[in-house]
Structures are given as structure tokens and as C-alpha cells.
Design an enzyme around this catalytic site. Structure first.
Site, PDB file in Angstrom:
ATOM      1  N   LYS A  41      12.171   3.947  18.580  1.00 57.21           N
ATOM      2  CA  LYS A  41      12.656   5.226  18.063  1.00 57.21           C
ATOM      3  C   LYS A  41      14.153   5.251  18.288  1.00 57.21           C
ATOM      4  O   LYS A  41      14.717   4.359  18.952  1.00 57.21           O
ATOM      5  CB  LYS A  41      11.993   6.410  18.759  1.00 57.21           C
ATOM      6  CG  LYS A  41      12.219   6.470  20.256  1.00 57.21           C
ATOM      7  CD  LYS A  41      11.472   7.648  20.865  1.00 57.21           C
ATOM      8  CE  LYS A  41      11.693   7.685  22.384  1.00 57.21           C
ATOM      9  NZ  LYS A  41      10.963   8.841  22.986  1.00 57.21           N
ATOM     10  N   HIS A  44       0.821  -1.209   0.000  1.00 55.36           N
ATOM     11  CA  HIS A  44       0.000   0.000   0.000  1.00 55.36           C
ATOM     12  C   HIS A  44       0.859   1.265   0.000  1.00 55.36           C
ATOM     13  O   HIS A  44       1.524   1.558   0.988  1.00 55.36           O
ATOM     14  CB  HIS A  44      -0.907   0.077   1.244  1.00 55.36           C
ATOM     15  CG  HIS A  44      -1.696  -1.156   1.515  1.00 55.36           C
ATOM     16  ND1 HIS A  44      -2.803  -1.515   0.783  1.00 55.36           N
ATOM     17  CD2 HIS A  44      -1.532  -2.119   2.453  1.00 55.36           C
ATOM     18  CE1 HIS A  44      -3.295  -2.640   1.265  1.00 55.36           C
ATOM     19  NE2 HIS A  44      -2.538  -3.029   2.278  1.00 55.36           N
TER      20      HIS A  44
END
Length: 222
Positions: free
Chosen positions: A214, A121
Site C-alpha cells: 500500500k 478477466h
């Protein structure tokens, strides 16, 4: 730099017809310059009972499912059982393995996708190598050129590896999961069996069997 080597990132080289390229090189970014010539050499040798040659230098497995609105430019090879969905744009130098998904509005350029890779996608995958059963979530992309247009440097801990290439996207090892909306900066290398949180900004080498939350917050899988 052992962890950056082809044999460490891709545990089963039999999951790509480009196996010989990885065996004759040490690091995956060395393969990127070889993709186009390999396709042009290999395509004519593919069995005619299994592959159709479409236009100039495009070979598509007869069992692949290609949407009418997909655009495919050569040189390219698309493997058996692969699905190319509406609006996909394959720009050339694309070696797409078996049972892959190239999704709607996904762009592929100068890449090797091992078997069973999914970019389903709104993905951009340029100058990249995606290992067996790796998956990029919706909207995740590989950024393949630095903003200052200088050569890409691979960062692994304190080491910096000069690649001599201006264009390198991402290298994903086998079974890597990239969360939706993630940007993989030029020269990102993600070790096998690693998960990247959604909306991440990734740089350098991420150790295998990790959970990347992160920068500075990376957990090892138990």
C-alpha cells in the site's frame, strides 16, 4: 528520471513489433500518440500468409483465437497465438502482441501490449503500455483521466513530470504482476519485476523489483 525511460522499463524491445516507437522516444507516454498511425503504416506490410485483414484497418494473425462475441474496432493488430475471449471490446488504436490473453469483458483502447501479456478477466486498459509478460489480475483497471480533467503529471519521488496529455493510464514494465481489484491511477508507472498487492490504489512511480502493499509500504525483493 532515468528509471522512467523506455529502456529501463522494457528490457527486451524485441518483444513488440512497435520497437521503433520506443527507440525513437525517451519515455513511454510519448509513444501513446503514435500508436494509431503506426498500426495504419504497419498493418498493410504484414505478411498475408500470416495475417488476415478484417474489415477496416484490423489485422489478425491467422493463429490467433478470437471469440465470436468479441468486438474489434480498428485500427488494431492482434499477434500470433493471442486469445481474445468472449465479450472483449477492443476499441481501436490497439497493438496486441503475440501469445497474449484479452479476457472476457476486458476493454482495450489506445494501448500497446507486449508479447505474452495477460489481461484475462474484467479489465479496463486505456492509454496504457503493458510490458512483456505483465499480468493484470481480475477486475484490475487503469484509470486514464483525472477527475478534474487536467493534464496528467507523472510523479517520481519529489519530481513531477508534465506530460501534456489528458489521457494516460498505466505503464507496466516487464514481468509486472497486478493483484485483483487494483486501480492504477492516471500516470502510474510500475517498474519491471514488481508485484502489486490485490485491492491496491496505485499512484506515481513504483520502483522495479518491489512488492507494493500500500502507499508508504513498499518492500524490495531480495
Amino acid at each position: 528520471m532515468k528509471q522512467l525511460a523506455n529502456k529501463e522499463l522494457f528490457k527486451d524491445m524485441d518483444q513488440t513489433i512497435a520497437k521503433e516507437l520506443f527507440e525513437q522516444t525517451t519515455y513511454p507516454w510519448e509513444v501513446l500518440a503514435l500508436i494509431g498511425d503506426f498500426i495504419l503504416k504497419t498493418g498493410p506490410e504484414l505478411p498475408e500468409e500470416e495475417f488476415d485483414r478484417i474489415g477496416d484497418d484490423v489485422w489478425i494473425a491467422k493463429s490467433a483465437v478470437i471469440a465470436r462475441t468479441a468486438e474489434i474496432n480498428g485500427p488494431a493488430i492482434i499477434g500470433a497465438g493471442t486469445e481474445v475471449r468472449p465479450g472483449a471490446f477492443i476499441r481501436g488504436n490497439a497493438l496486441i502482441g503475440e501469445n497474449c490473453v484479452v479476457g472476457n469483458s476486458t476493454e482495450i483502447k489506445n494501448d500497446i501490449l507486449f508479447n505474452n501479456v495477460q489481461v484475462p478477466h474484467y479489465n479496463y486498459v486505456g492509454d496504457s503500455i503493458l510490458g512483456y509478460k505483465s499480468h493484470m489480475g481480475a477486475g484490475s483497471i487503469t484509470s486514464n483521466v483525472k477527475s478534474d480533467k487536467t493534464n496528467v503529471v507523472i510523479k517520481c519521488g519529489e519530481q513531477k513530470i508534465e506530460t501534456g496529455r489528458k489521457k494516460i493510464g498505466a505503464i507496466l514494465g516487464d514481468h509486472v504482476e497486478v493483484g485483483c481489484g487494483t486501480v492504477l491511477n492516471p500516470g502510474s508507472v510500475v517498474g519491471a519485476n514488481t508485484n502489486i498487492y490485490p485491492l491496491s490504489m496505485v499512484r506515481g512511480y513504483i520502483e522495479e523489483n518491489s512488492i507494493y502493499k500500500k502507499a508508504g509500504e513498499i518492500a524490495q525483493k531480495q
